[in-house]
Design an enzyme around this catalytic site. Structure first.
Site, PDB file in Angstrom:
ATOM      1  N   GLU A   1       0.837  -1.212   0.000  1.00  0.00           N
ATOM      2  CA  GLU A   1       0.000   0.000   0.000  1.00  0.00           C
ATOM      3  C   GLU A   1       0.869   1.258   0.000  1.00  0.00           C
ATOM      4  OE1 GLU A   1      -2.850  -0.530   3.228  1.00  0.00           O
ATOM      5  OE2 GLU A   1      -4.161  -1.602   1.859  1.00  0.00           O
TER       6      GLU A   1
ATOM      7  N   GLU B   1      -5.287  -8.459  -1.472  1.00  0.00           N
ATOM      8  CA  GLU B   1      -6.027  -8.224  -0.226  1.00  0.00           C
ATOM      9  C   GLU B   1      -7.457  -7.888  -0.569  1.00  0.00           C
ATOM     10  OE1 GLU B   1      -4.725  -5.458   2.788  1.00  0.00           O
ATOM     11  OE2 GLU B   1      -2.638  -5.997   2.450  1.00  0.00           O
TER      12      GLU B   1
HETATM   13  C1  BGP Z   1      -4.594  -3.033   4.630  1.00  0.00           C
HETATM   14  C2  BGP Z   1      -3.264  -3.505   5.124  1.00  0.00           C
HETATM   15  C3  BGP Z   1      -3.284  -4.762   5.895  1.00  0.00           C
HETATM   16  C4  BGP Z   1      -4.562  -5.053   6.636  1.00  0.00           C
HETATM   17  C5  BGP Z   1      -5.823  -4.587   5.944  1.00  0.00           C
HETATM   18  C6  BGP Z   1      -7.073  -4.603   6.772  1.00  0.00           C
HETATM   19  O1  BGP Z   1      -4.593  -1.664   4.581  1.00  0.00           O
HETATM   20  O2  BGP Z   1      -2.362  -3.705   4.058  1.00  0.00           O
HETATM   21  O3  BGP Z   1      -2.128  -4.800   6.643  1.00  0.00           O
HETATM   22  O4  BGP Z   1      -4.521  -4.931   7.952  1.00  0.00           O
HETATM   23  O5  BGP Z   1      -5.684  -3.321   5.421  1.00  0.00           O
HETATM   24  O6  BGP Z   1      -7.089  -3.479   7.603  1.00  0.00           O
HETATM   25  P1  BGP Z   1      -7.419  -3.553   9.143  1.00  0.00           P
HETATM   26  O7  BGP Z   1      -6.467  -4.517   9.715  1.00  0.00           O
HETATM   27  O8  BGP Z   1      -7.226  -2.178   9.631  1.00  0.00           O
HETATM   28  O9  BGP Z   1      -8.830  -4.009   9.227  1.00  0.00           O
END
Ligand code: BGP
Length: 497
Positions: A199, A390
């Site tokens: 990201e 993701e």
């Molecule tokens: C993205 C990241 C991850 C992950 C995901 C979900 O932004 O790359 O590391 O955590 O989001 O977000 P969260 O854990 O805040 O629900």
């Protein structure tokens, strides 16, 4: 349901700082996430640091603007969830066996940079850290699982932050390239798929999380981006030199942004919002800065200089494929009545509320069609394969006892993933987008990146760790575990319960 390509890479995704634990083991150094405290849906995560007067401070991660003399670190009395994660460091064999049972073709994980170079600045790597990932990759390969490795996923070594504000400084590029060369050579033949920065565009929303930088502002974001672009382009070249089979991608937190109305002002606002995704794609896929960004720098008084050598590096180091996280779409409006009616979203990318769609318990708007739109947009702009590394939804799963067994009915994950896979399959089969694979986020429950809690769960596997410190870490298959196993086995042709 049309079939997906036979080579389609199904699996799951994680990040070292959110699941590894083993904080002080094997000679590991401290990284940026290690200094970030636990939060919750109502309590923001903070970052801890000391100033030269000896005072310890805690600042909210998403808004922090730390003093220049801040020395980030880990202090007594604070709760840092990355230190235990879900203890993958000790339980990786058990976890990878479960991924193997689901039939994963690929498993996305990050290498914890500070395990390999504890402060980020050493000239020689830490053998114990290298050995750990050898063991992990060997274990994956035993089950026919190809590792997909993120080189930097919110894990900047703190030594770099304290020495020269990490990615604000050009010298960090050299440290990163040394690290990439080291792991590229070591894992040659074991790892073929690499992502340079998770990201990368999040440096504008949380420079701490993304880049280990405690200050904010347009100049800071521009400096971080430039240095990470050059580092990424060098990494692409280094990894190709080490092994021509290597395929190297970028990773952008992506979305689809809609105008709230057909008022041209709203349409323009939505188009401009997309710059926060496309800028990062443009440079990494095309190898040069887009004009809209250079104009923005001029307007904001940002000093920007790219040497001929660095410009050539960007050109020579474009990525082989694009990878994205996609959780939600967003909406832009210019109407003061509408502005302020905000939705939540990944890393604060929520925009205003969309009246046509629902949202998760954390307020992230659920929009499978947005994924299809996003995939189309990327393919039309760049004609490079796209990897969805993701996607998923955080839910409040509970473990219940039924017939003497502990089970977890996480229908929310199944419904979300099914609708998004259908949209992705439409992008492939109806629109002709080249999608390489799909790795749902948090395939095993882990610490949330934005809130630092365990309570927000994404996994196919329930992990018995709770935010109050209770739980023994035992793993349990959720309903989605059996569903995901079936989806992979039939290559997405049957998504029914
Ligand atoms: C993205 C990241 C991850 C992950 C995901 C979900 O932004 O790359 O590391 O955590 O989001 O977000 P969260 O854990 O805040 O629900």
């Amino acid at each position: 349901m049309a079939k997906l390509p036979e080579t389609f890479l199904w699996g799951g995704a994680t990040a070292a700082n959110q699941f590894e634990g083993g904080f002080a083991e094997g000679g590991k150094g401290v990284n940026s996430s290690d200094c970030t405290t636990r939060g919750s849906r109502t309590k923001p995560r903070t970052v801890t640091y000391k100033t030269s007067d000896g005072q310890i401070h805690e600042d909210i991660m998403f808004t922090m603007n730390a003093p220049m003399d801040a020395q980030y670190g880990v202090f007594e009395g604070y709760d840092y969830p990355s230190h235990e994660g879900i203890d993958f460091y000790h339980r990786y064999k058990e976890d990878i066996a479960l991924f193997g049972e689901m039939g994963f073709k690929t498993f996305r994980l990050s290498i914890n940079w500070a395990r390999i170079f504890p402060t980020g600045m050493e000239l020689e790597p830490n053998e114990a850290g290298l050995k750990f990932y050898d063991d992990v990759f060997d274990e994956c390969l035993k089950y026919g699982i190809k590792p997909l490795v993120t080189l930097s996923h919110y894990e900047t070594p703190i030594g770099l932050a304290n020495a020269w504000r990490s990615w604000c400084d050009y010298r960090t590029i050299e440290c990163y390239v040394r690290y990439v060369k080291t792991v590229g050579e070591r894992y040659k033949g074991k790892v073929e798929y690499w992502l340079t920065f998770n990201e990368i565009n999040i440096c504008e929303l949380s420079p701490w999380m993304s880049a280990g930088v405690g200050q904010r502002g347009p100049q800071i974001y521009a400096d971080i981006a430039k240095h990470q672009f050059i580092a990424s382009a060098k990494a692409v070249q280094v990894l190709h030199e080490i092994d021509p089979n290597n395929k190297v991608g970028n990773m952008v937190a992506y979305g689809a942004d809609y105008p709230y109305t057909c008022n041209p002002a709203d349409v323009l606002a939505a188009k401009q919002k997309m710059h926060m995704y496309h800028f990062y794609e443009d440079v990494q896929a095309r190898g040069y800065y887009p004009s809209y960004k250079l104009k923005e720098y001029e307007r904001d008084g940002v000093e920007f200089f790219l040497s001929e050598e660095d410009a050539a590096t960007l050109k020579a180091g474009t990525v082989d494929f694009l990878s994205i996280s996609y959780y939600a779409s967003s909406v832009s409006s210019t109407d003061p009545e509408i502005l302020g009616k905000n939705a939540d979203g990944n890393m604060g990318m929520g925009g205003v509320k969309n009246p046509y769609i629902g949202a998760s318990d954390w307020g992230w708007q659920i929009d499978p069609t947005g994924l299809r739109i996003a995939l189309n947009e990327l393919w039309e702009r760049y004609q490079k394969p796209v990897y969805v590394v993701e996607n998923s939804v955080g839910t409040q799963d509970v473990l219940v006892e039924e017939n003497g067994q502990k089970v977890c009915h996480d229908q929310g994950h199944i419904d979300y993933l099914r609708s998004h896979i259908e949209a992705m399959a439409d992008a492939i089969n109806y629109d002709g987008v080249d999608v390489m694979g799909y790795t749902p986020w948090g395939c095993i429950d882990l610490v949330s990146a934005s809130t630092g809690e365990m309570h927000k769960r994404y996994g196919f596997i329930y992990v018995d760790f709770q935010d109050d410190g209770t739980g023994d870490g035992a793993r349990y298959r959720k309903d989605s575990f059996y569903w995901w196993k079936k989806v992979i086995a039939n290559n997405g042709s049957d998504l029914s319960d």
